[in-house]
Design a protein around this motif. Structure first.
Motif, mmCIF file in Angstrom:
data_model
loop_
_atom_site.group_PDB
_atom_site.id
_atom_site.type_symbol
_atom_site.label_atom_id
_atom_site.label_comp_id
_atom_site.label_asym_id
_atom_site.label_seq_id
_atom_site.Cartn_x
_atom_site.Cartn_y
_atom_site.Cartn_z
ATOM 1 N N LEU A 1 0.826 -1.204 0.000
ATOM 2 C CA LEU A 1 0.000 0.000 0.000
ATOM 3 C C LEU A 1 0.861 1.254 0.000
ATOM 4 O O LEU A 1 0.592 2.204 -0.764
ATOM 5 C CB LEU A 1 -0.919 -0.006 1.228
ATOM 6 C CG LEU A 1 -1.836 1.214 1.402
ATOM 7 C CD1 LEU A 1 -2.786 1.327 0.216
ATOM 8 C CD2 LEU A 1 -2.613 1.118 2.708
ATOM 9 N N ILE A 2 1.891 1.261 0.824
ATOM 10 C CA ILE A 2 2.791 2.414 0.861
ATOM 11 C C ILE A 2 3.482 2.612 -0.487
ATOM 12 O O ILE A 2 3.604 3.734 -0.992
ATOM 13 C CB ILE A 2 3.836 2.235 1.984
ATOM 14 C CG1 ILE A 2 3.150 2.253 3.349
ATOM 15 C CG2 ILE A 2 4.905 3.323 1.908
ATOM 16 C CD1 ILE A 2 4.078 1.944 4.509
ATOM 17 N N ALA A 3 3.925 1.505 -1.100
ATOM 18 C CA ALA A 3 4.597 1.592 -2.396
ATOM 19 C C ALA A 3 3.648 2.108 -3.471
ATOM 20 O O ALA A 3 4.034 2.922 -4.318
ATOM 21 C CB ALA A 3 5.139 0.218 -2.791
ATOM 22 N N GLY A 4 2.391 1.629 -3.457
ATOM 23 C CA GLY A 4 1.418 2.096 -4.440
ATOM 24 C C GLY A 4 1.119 3.573 -4.301
ATOM 25 O O GLY A 4 1.033 4.309 -5.296
ATOM 26 N N ILE A 5 0.954 4.045 -3.069
ATOM 27 C CA ILE A 5 0.695 5.467 -2.828
ATOM 28 C C ILE A 5 1.888 6.311 -3.266
ATOM 29 O O ILE A 5 1.734 7.376 -3.880
ATOM 30 C CB ILE A 5 0.373 5.709 -1.342
ATOM 31 C CG1 ILE A 5 -0.956 5.029 -0.980
ATOM 32 C CG2 ILE A 5 0.312 7.207 -1.036
ATOM 33 C CD1 ILE A 5 -1.292 5.102 0.493
ATOM 34 N N LEU A 6 3.096 5.838 -2.954
ATOM 35 C CA LEU A 6 4.301 6.561 -3.349
ATOM 36 C C LEU A 6 4.426 6.643 -4.865
ATOM 37 O O LEU A 6 4.755 7.707 -5.411
ATOM 38 C CB LEU A 6 5.527 5.858 -2.759
ATOM 39 C CG LEU A 6 6.890 6.498 -3.058
ATOM 40 C CD1 LEU A 6 6.951 7.898 -2.486
ATOM 41 C CD2 LEU A 6 8.020 5.644 -2.506
ATOM 42 N N ALA A 7 4.145 5.531 -5.562
ATOM 43 C CA ALA A 7 4.225 5.526 -7.023
ATOM 44 C C ALA A 7 3.187 6.464 -7.625
ATOM 45 O O ALA A 7 3.472 7.182 -8.598
ATOM 46 C CB ALA A 7 4.021 4.106 -7.550
ATOM 47 N N PHE A 8 1.985 6.482 -7.049
ATOM 48 C CA PHE A 8 0.939 7.375 -7.546
ATOM 49 C C PHE A 8 1.347 8.837 -7.351
ATOM 50 O O PHE A 8 1.119 9.680 -8.221
ATOM 51 C CB PHE A 8 -0.378 7.091 -6.819
ATOM 52 C CG PHE A 8 -1.562 7.783 -7.417
ATOM 53 C CD1 PHE A 8 -2.258 7.199 -8.467
ATOM 54 C CD2 PHE A 8 -1.988 9.014 -6.941
ATOM 55 C CE1 PHE A 8 -3.356 7.829 -9.028
ATOM 56 C CE2 PHE A 8 -3.081 9.653 -7.494
ATOM 57 C CZ PHE A 8 -3.766 9.060 -8.548
ATOM 58 N N PHE A 9 1.965 9.138 -6.228
ATOM 59 C CA PHE A 9 2.426 10.503 -5.948
ATOM 60 C C PHE A 9 3.516 10.909 -6.935
ATOM 61 O O PHE A 9 3.505 12.037 -7.459
ATOM 62 C CB PHE A 9 2.941 10.583 -4.516
ATOM 63 C CG PHE A 9 3.546 11.917 -4.164
ATOM 64 C CD1 PHE A 9 2.748 12.987 -3.801
ATOM 65 C CD2 PHE A 9 4.929 12.090 -4.202
ATOM 66 C CE1 PHE A 9 3.303 14.221 -3.492
ATOM 67 C CE2 PHE A 9 5.494 13.312 -3.891
ATOM 68 C CZ PHE A 9 4.686 14.392 -3.532
ATOM 69 N N VAL A 10 4.452 9.999 -7.202
ATOM 70 C CA VAL A 10 5.535 10.299 -8.135
ATOM 71 C C VAL A 10 4.984 10.564 -9.535
ATOM 72 O O VAL A 10 5.383 11.517 -10.212
ATOM 73 C CB VAL A 10 6.551 9.141 -8.166
ATOM 74 C CG1 VAL A 10 7.554 9.326 -9.309
ATOM 75 C CG2 VAL A 10 7.294 9.063 -6.840
ATOM 76 N N CYS A 11 4.054 9.719 -9.985
ATOM 77 C CA CYS A 11 3.465 9.895 -11.314
ATOM 78 C C CYS A 11 2.666 11.193 -11.416
ATOM 79 O O CYS A 11 2.690 11.877 -12.442
ATOM 80 C CB CYS A 11 2.560 8.714 -11.656
ATOM 81 S SG CYS A 11 3.440 7.179 -11.961
ATOM 82 N N GLY A 12 1.960 11.519 -10.348
ATOM 83 C CA GLY A 12 1.075 12.676 -10.392
ATOM 84 C C GLY A 12 1.767 14.009 -10.198
ATOM 85 O O GLY A 12 1.299 15.029 -10.730
#
Length: 219
Positions: free
Chosen positions: A24-35
């Motif tokens: 979950l932390i990795a997914g949120i971090l990846a979404f933040f980086v992309c956005g």
């Protein structure tokens, strides 16, 4: 000690919440980086149809204007001409941009259709460049081929609204799954390579020796 399905399932049951938390932390971090950190790329596309005679692109009269041999030569020749630095410089000047345009050219054999996809971080510039390519392709190809080649635009470019990349939801999901897998592998390796004996059954399985006595679990 070898890795077995029982060990993997045991680690999965024991560390499921731990693995899900990291995913979950990795997914949120990846979404933040992309956005917020990765600059989006927009794509505007156009398609043109080529019409010429047998003298263009090195054809022969015997092959005929409608032969697939001539059409294939015409297609490849014109695609190569549109993919030159000379044409890109012309588009750069006409579009009024201060950098070389980025676009890709593709086609399918047995057709006379060329597909052009323009990529740019600015959606307006992507549309503008694609429009200039569609507008200038006819003149540029007529100048560079032996005889005239007519270009018919069959799909006009449109202003892209949504970014083509990065795809934040897909990237986040892939990154989360990959993280969960890595954490699971680490936990399994710790279980297999660890020297701590957890119970009597593990002692028997790992060393294959008789157990003379054991301390009961009072808890």
């Amino acid at each position: 000690m070898e890795i077995t399905l029982d060990i993997v399932l045991r680690v999965l049951r024991k560390s499921l919440l731990y693995i899900m938390l990291f995913a979950l932390i990795a997914g949120i971090l990846a979404f933040f980086v992309c956005g917020f950190l990765v600059q989006p790329t927009y794509v505007s596309k156009t398609e043109i149809n080529l019409i010429g005679n047998e003298n263009a692109a090195g054809g022969t009269t015997a092959e005929g204007n409608n032969s697939w041999v001539f059409a294939n030569r015409l297609l490849k020749t014109c695609a190569s001409i549109l993919d030159t630095r000379d044409f890109a410089l012309k588009i750069k000047e006409d579009a009024g941009i201060d950098y070389m345009p980025s676009y890709s050219i593709s086609y399918e054999d047995e057709t006379t259709i060329i597909k052009i996809a323009v990529s740019d971080h600015n959606p307006e510039n992507a549309f503008k460049i694609a429009q200039e390519i569609a507008n200038n392709a006819n003149t540029h190809l007529a100048e560079k081929t032996v005889t005239s080649v007519s270009v018919v635009v069959i799909d006009n470019p449109v202003l892209p609204i949504h970014a083509a990349s990065p795809n934040a939801p897909t990237f986040s999901m892939i990154f989360a799954v990959a993280t969960a897998f890595v954490v699971l592998v680490i936990q399994v390796l710790k279980e297999v390579l660890g020297t701590k004996i957890k119970d009597e059954s593990e002692l028997r399985k790992r060393y294959n020796i008789p157990v003379l006595a054991s301390i009961p679990d009072f808890n």
